[in-house]
Write an enzyme that holds these catalytic residues in place. Structure first.
Site, mmCIF file in Angstrom:
data_model
loop_
_atom_site.group_PDB
_atom_site.id
_atom_site.type_symbol
_atom_site.label_atom_id
_atom_site.label_comp_id
_atom_site.label_asym_id
_atom_site.label_seq_id
_atom_site.Cartn_x
_atom_site.Cartn_y
_atom_site.Cartn_z
ATOM 1 N N GLU A 67 0.772 -1.085 -0.088
ATOM 2 C CA GLU A 67 -0.037 0.020 -0.072
ATOM 3 C C GLU A 67 0.829 1.203 0.113
ATOM 4 O O GLU A 67 0.498 2.376 -0.643
ATOM 5 C CB GLU A 67 -1.108 0.173 1.149
ATOM 6 C CG GLU A 67 -1.883 1.065 1.233
ATOM 7 C CD GLU A 67 -2.846 1.475 2.257
ATOM 8 O OE1 GLU A 67 -2.716 0.745 3.297
ATOM 9 O OE2 GLU A 67 -3.773 2.270 2.203
ATOM 10 N N ASP A 83 -0.913 -5.124 2.905
ATOM 11 C CA ASP A 83 -1.526 -3.712 3.519
ATOM 12 C C ASP A 83 -0.760 -3.658 5.125
ATOM 13 O O ASP A 83 -1.059 -4.553 5.894
ATOM 14 C CB ASP A 83 -3.031 -3.711 3.854
ATOM 15 C CG ASP A 83 -3.510 -2.277 4.241
ATOM 16 O OD1 ASP A 83 -2.617 -1.538 4.786
ATOM 17 O OD2 ASP A 83 -4.537 -1.953 3.890
ATOM 18 N N ILE A 85 -0.776 -1.389 7.585
ATOM 19 C CA ILE A 85 -1.652 -1.373 8.536
ATOM 20 C C ILE A 85 -3.024 -1.277 7.845
ATOM 21 O O ILE A 85 -3.271 -0.050 7.237
ATOM 22 C CB ILE A 85 -1.548 -0.141 9.572
ATOM 23 C CG1 ILE A 85 -0.076 -0.260 9.984
ATOM 24 C CG2 ILE A 85 -2.412 -0.009 10.525
ATOM 25 C CD1 ILE A 85 0.290 0.998 10.780
ATOM 26 N N ASP A 86 -3.964 -2.000 7.837
ATOM 27 C CA ASP A 86 -5.232 -1.893 7.376
ATOM 28 C C ASP A 86 -6.221 -1.190 8.626
ATOM 29 O O ASP A 86 -6.268 -2.002 9.593
ATOM 30 C CB ASP A 86 -6.048 -2.808 6.925
ATOM 31 C CG ASP A 86 -7.284 -2.877 6.298
ATOM 32 O OD1 ASP A 86 -7.559 -1.802 5.646
ATOM 33 O OD2 ASP A 86 -8.203 -3.328 6.554
ATOM 34 N N THR A 88 -5.830 2.347 9.349
ATOM 35 C CA THR A 88 -4.778 3.306 9.686
ATOM 36 C C THR A 88 -5.481 4.594 10.419
ATOM 37 O O THR A 88 -4.759 5.026 11.499
ATOM 38 C CB THR A 88 -3.964 4.067 8.354
ATOM 39 O OG1 THR A 88 -3.355 3.022 7.593
ATOM 40 C CG2 THR A 88 -3.118 4.982 8.666
ATOM 41 N N ASP A 212 -6.350 -4.056 0.372
ATOM 42 C CA ASP A 212 -7.360 -4.210 1.265
ATOM 43 C C ASP A 212 -8.013 -5.571 1.515
ATOM 44 O O ASP A 212 -8.502 -6.230 2.299
ATOM 45 C CB ASP A 212 -8.588 -3.166 0.984
ATOM 46 C CG ASP A 212 -8.004 -1.669 1.260
ATOM 47 O OD1 ASP A 212 -7.297 -1.351 2.225
ATOM 48 O OD2 ASP A 212 -8.338 -0.791 0.248
HETATM 49 C C1 IPD Z 1 -9.250 1.519 4.800
HETATM 50 C C2 IPD Z 1 -9.957 0.678 5.668
HETATM 51 C C3 IPD Z 1 -11.152 1.359 5.666
HETATM 52 C C4 IPD Z 1 -11.812 1.238 4.224
HETATM 53 C C5 IPD Z 1 -11.049 2.211 3.363
HETATM 54 C C6 IPD Z 1 -9.720 1.624 3.137
HETATM 55 P P1 IPD Z 1 -6.377 2.056 5.020
HETATM 56 O O1 IPD Z 1 -7.799 1.063 4.528
HETATM 57 O O2 IPD Z 1 -9.669 -0.553 5.197
HETATM 58 O O3 IPD Z 1 -11.885 0.251 6.485
HETATM 59 O O4 IPD Z 1 -13.118 1.855 4.212
HETATM 60 O O5 IPD Z 1 -11.832 1.796 1.885
HETATM 61 O O6 IPD Z 1 -8.811 2.290 2.411
HETATM 62 O O7 IPD Z 1 -6.210 2.985 4.488
HETATM 63 O O8 IPD Z 1 -6.818 2.000 6.419
HETATM 64 O O9 IPD Z 1 -5.213 0.927 4.770
#
Ligand code: IPD
Length: 270
Positions: A67, A83, A85-86, A88, A212
């Site tokens: 990412e 990812d 940190i999913d 973030t 994701d």
């Molecule tokens: C996000 C999270 C969030 C989702 C966003 C993602 P990130 O990823 O998964 O729940 O609604 O579409 O982009 O930016 O925290 O790695």
């Protein structure tokens, strides 16, 4: 696949430890990406660096798609989709719901994946055809996936780009009247694992990226869920995930609520 998964689990566990430790030391926004609210922290970058170094040292011929921008071409046929940190924004605020997500893909299809919830330590794993597990215990979506729509709990998320977010808001508002309730938990990989674990009945979100979905999507499908993309109202792919038994009714509802482009499905997913 088992070897790929074992490596992924080791590396994700180490990255999760790093993220947990660095959270205690304090976190600041390092930069923004697609919009002012799409943030990246130094810890996202450090986690991705660690994952990249460990995976490339163990399997130098593999590709990498991260990412935060780390990348490598694959000569082995395997590409790691990561990812670091999913969730973030949850991480930034100290909401204990974010994860490290690592998948190994072959020909664009995830074959092994792990999602580690950094704060709870829960470890979701899956291999293609080999099933899904939570901390080693097999996961299977419930057989009551086709319960009435009004009794289903639906997870969703919002895009960082406000043009899409506005459309999602309208659709979510229509959906809310038709289901038990909505959850916006803030980490797509964990949302997909939640479908796998029966913690929610379904998940819908437009505008996700490969990192994701790769690992969490494999966990969900290996647990018996169906995962598909349809043409989203905002012009990008909209992801739908629900147990096979109740999928079509859920997809119809998602369309009626306004998540999808009126002309309907354009592409199949997993
Ligand atoms: C996000 C999270 C969030 C989702 C966003 C993602 P990130 O990823 O998964 O729940 O609604 O579409 O982009 O930016 O925290 O790695």
């Amino acid at each position: 696949m088992d070897d790929l998964l074992a490596l992924a689990v080791d590396v994700a566990t180490e990255a999760a430890e790093l993220v947990r430790r660095r959270r205690r030391e304090g976190v600041e926004v390092a930069a923004t990406k697609s919009s002012p609210v799409d943030v990246v922290t130094e810890v996202d970058r450090a986690s991705e660096r660690l994952i990249f170094e460990r995976l490339m040292a163990a399997r130098p011929g593999d590709g990498f798609l991260g990412e935060e921008g780390a990348s490598a071409e694959s000569t082995s046929g395997v590409v790691w989709v990561v990812d670091p940190i999913d969730g973030t924004v949850n991480f930034l605020y100290g909401l204990p719901h974010y994860a490290v997500s690592i998948a190994a893909a072959v020909d664009g299809e995830p074959v092994a994946g792990v999602v580690v919830n950094v704060q709870t330590g829960e470890c979701f794993t899956a291999t293609r055809g080999g099933g899904a597990f939570l901390d080693g215990v097999p996961l299977r979506v419930g057989d009551d996936g086709d319960r009435p729509l009004g009794q289903r709990l639906v997870a969703t998320g919002f895009n960082y780009v406000s043009r899409i977010k506005v459309l999602q808001t309208t659709a979510v508002s229509a959906l809310l009247h038709e289901v038990r309730d909505i959850r916006r938990m803030g980490a797509a990989a964990l949302d997909l694992c939640s479908v796998a674990a029966g913690r929610v009945d379904a998940y819908v979100e437009e505008g996700l990226n490969a990192w994701d979905v790769a690992a969490g999507g494999l966990v969900a499908t290996e647990a018996g869920a169906r995962l598909e993309t349809r043409a989203g109202v905002g012009g990008t792919d909209c992801w739908l995930c629900a147990p096979e038994a109740g999928f079509e009714a859920f997809a119809d509802l998602v369309g009626r609520a306004g998540f999808l482009r009126p002309e309907g499905p354009t592409s199949g997913g997993e």
